[in-house]
Scaffold this active site. Structure first.
Site, PDB file in Angstrom:
ATOM      1  CE  LYS A 208      -3.653   1.938   2.903  1.00 17.86           C
ATOM      2  NZ  LYS A 208      -4.553   1.660   4.034  1.00 17.86           N
ATOM      3  CD  GLU A 214       9.360  -6.121   7.336  1.00 14.19           C
ATOM      4  OE1 GLU A 214       9.007  -5.015   6.853  1.00 14.19           O
ATOM      5  OE2 GLU A 214       9.240  -6.400   8.539  1.00 14.19           O
ATOM      6  NE  ARG A 270      -6.563  -4.850  11.199  1.00 19.38           N
ATOM      7  CZ  ARG A 270      -5.958  -3.683  11.362  1.00 19.38           C
ATOM      8  NH1 ARG A 270      -4.835  -3.416  10.722  1.00 19.38           N
ATOM      9  NH2 ARG A 270      -6.471  -2.765  12.165  1.00 19.38           N
ATOM     10  CD  GLU A 355      -1.984  -5.377  11.878  1.00 19.79           C
ATOM     11  OE1 GLU A 355      -2.560  -5.729  10.835  1.00 19.79           O
ATOM     12  OE2 GLU A 355      -0.794  -5.057  11.909  1.00 19.79           O
TER      13      GLU A 355
END
Ligand code: G6Q
Length: 544
Positions: A208, A214, A270, A355
């Protein structure tokens, strides 16, 4: 509507009183009291049959929980989400993943603009691209068609795509390879490209923000691997596409924004597997199946938005979770899919639930005086039965379970499916009813062994039964949990759509990276443990 703090809502006090009564009531009793319970405490909607009768509740419990929902402004909050209100208060954002699966022609407003046409424009571009890859029309740098697709992303930009690929593998192109790289551990990348030819490999960089450590590290490594394999810098053009909201960073990385698929800041990571983040899913299963999945999501969205709460699947599941979490003190929920293809579903749900609702303040920033966000965990059945179910059956903790099963298998092999389903029903029965001292003795068990063989029972579970695993049923199932999370977050008054808890570790890692890499002995100013660990690691790696 103004909502009182949770403990001040009238239904809360009633539930506390009611819990005192209920805590000693056994499911054996509840079933004995009402022979029709197993047929009454069920809801069927949007292709999902939910049996919630094996929960430690009565009609009164449900009434009180429904009152709590009303006093928590659940109806108003649902409407606020669908209306595009900025209910992600700490990030001042709308929460409109429901728009990602709205049919063409629907209207969902964000800052006064209908976003549905934009959603469909991206879907159409994704479909055209997926078709080109699947048909072999899109050629790699050397003219070969793409046979391998690697999604590079992490968290919300990885877990949904992995889970969906595994779940829908039956519907996927078997002559293509799909892999997923998320971890900054180089092993993840090294294994993902094992045995693959660069000339036939497409990387989808899914991020996004397009700044995640990472993902960007893996994307650069992928580019080096590709260029080394094909011997030409220009090769990236045909082997890299991006999924992002950040066109500037995408261009900076060297991906033509014509090969970028966008989404919007009102889609949380998510909650994004049905946005362009699902590009790998769409290539794997094809645009029609992807649209069928969106249809399943939408069906559940509509059910959640319109069904009365007493027959509303996500609302009921959310309320039951509150009942165990806040009144029985249950700390975890086990999710047990009896479907091998759903092997990554528990991992996906962990992010979605934990989360979202692992929060310690209300959306006004007030510290909470009740528990939120239970720990979700699980494994596909029947494997878990031969490992951790022991603790669920006979341990000292209360662990509510969600059993998920399908009436039809996608791989009819001998008697396997009836055996699988027999295990679902047997487990829920054993958990609820257990085995009494009398029953154990009647089996000829010596007295000294009776306590060991005793099953107290009274362990609650939901059974979620669907027809068969398909793109549509996967969509319904994911949306069921999304909205159950929403229901719980609303009652707890937490912001289910932010994730500040991941920031601190990220910041500290940025500080530590140069301390590990520097050739000079760094000046360390951490605590004594962290300092010592850094020194020890530097020494160990120096010694090869
Ligand atoms: C999800 C979180 C988080 C996010 C990743 C990846 O809700 O926001 O898991 O998806 O940190 O972020 P990017 O997509 O920006 O790389």
């Amino acid at each position: 509507m103004t909502v009182a703090p949770l403990r001040k809502r009238p239904a809360w006090a009633s539930l506390e009183q009611h819990h005192k009564k209920m805590q000693d009531v056994h499911l054996r009793q509840l079933f004995a009291d009402d022979a029709g319970r197993g047929e009454k405490m069920v809801v069927e909607a949007a292709g999902i049959y939910l049996d919630y009768s094996k929960n430690r509740i009565t009609g009164e419990t449900l009434d009180l929980l429904l009152q709590l929902a009303a006093q928590s402004g659940l109806r108003e909050h649902i409407d606020a989400m669908f209306r595009g209100d900025k209910i992600n208060v700490s990030e001042k954002r709308s929460v409109l993943h429901v728009a990602l699966r709205a049919p063409k022609g629907a209207t969902i407003l964000h800052d006064g603009k209908n976003v549905v046409p934009d959603v469909h424009a991206v879907l159409d571009r994704m479909a055209a691209f997926a078709d080109r890859i699947r048909s072999g029309d899109w050629k790699g740098h050397t003219g070969k068609p793409i046979r391998n697709v690697i999604n590079i992303g992490i968290g919300g930009s990885d877990l949904g795509p992995v889970m969906a690929y595994e779940a829908l593998r039956h519907y996927s192109r078997r002559d293509m390879t799909f892999r997923f790289v998320s971890n900054v551990d180089g092993t993840d990348f090294a294994e993902a490209v094992q045995g693959l030819e660069a000339a036939e490999t497409l990387f989808i960089v899914s991020s996004k923000t397009f700044t995640t450590l990472e993902t960007m590290t893996n994307a650069h490594t992928a580019r080096d691997w590709l260029v080394a394999g094909l011997g030409d810098q220009a090769a990236t053009a045909k082997h890299f596409v991006a999924v992002s909201t950040n066109a500037q960073e995408v261009a900076k990385f060297g991906i033509d924004t014509a090969n970028m698929f966008g989404f919007w800041d009102w889609v949380g990571g998510r909650y994004s597997m049905d946005s362009a983040i699902g590009l790998s899913t769409m290539i794997a299963v094809g645009p029609d199946n992807f649209r069928a999945m969106l249809g399943g999501f939408h069906e559940m969205d509509e059910h959640f938005r319109t069904a009365p709460f007493e027959r509303n699947l996500p609302v009921l599941m959310g309320l039951l979770s509150i009942w165990y979490n806040d009144f029985f003190g249950a700390q975890t929920v086990a999710v047990l899919p009896y479907e091998q293809y759903l092997k990554r579903f528990p991992a996906y749900l962990q992010q979605l639930t934990m989360e979202s609702n692992g929060k310690h303040v209300t959306w006004d920033g007030v510290a909470l005086d009740y528990d939120t966000g239970p720990i979700y965990w699980g494994e596909p059945g029947t494997n878990g039965q031969h490992s951790f179910y022991q603790l669920i059956h006979q341990g000292t903790r209360l662990i509510p379970c969600d059993f998920i099963a399908f009436a039809h298998t996608l791989n009819k092999v001998g008697r396997h499916h009836d055996m699988l389903l027999a295990n679902v029903f047997a487990q829920t029965e054993a958990l609820a009813f257990g085995k009494t001292v009398e029953q154990v003795k009647a089996e000829g068990t010596p007295d000294w062994l009776v306590p060991h063989r005793l099953f107290a029972g009274n362990r609650p579970s939901n059974t979620i039964l669907l027809d068969r695993l398909s793109p549509a049923s996967l969509g319904r199932l994911v949306a069921l949990y999304e909205h159950s999370v929403f229901t719980q977050g609303t009652i707890w008054q937490v912001d289910s759509f932010d994730q500040w808890g991941v920031e601190l570790g990220k910041e500290l890692a940025q500080r530590i990276i140069p301390e590990l890499e520097s050739t000079q002995e760094p000046k360390l100013a951490h605590d004594s443990s962290t300092n010592a660990l850094i020194r020890r690691y530097r020494k160990m790696k120096g010694s090869g």
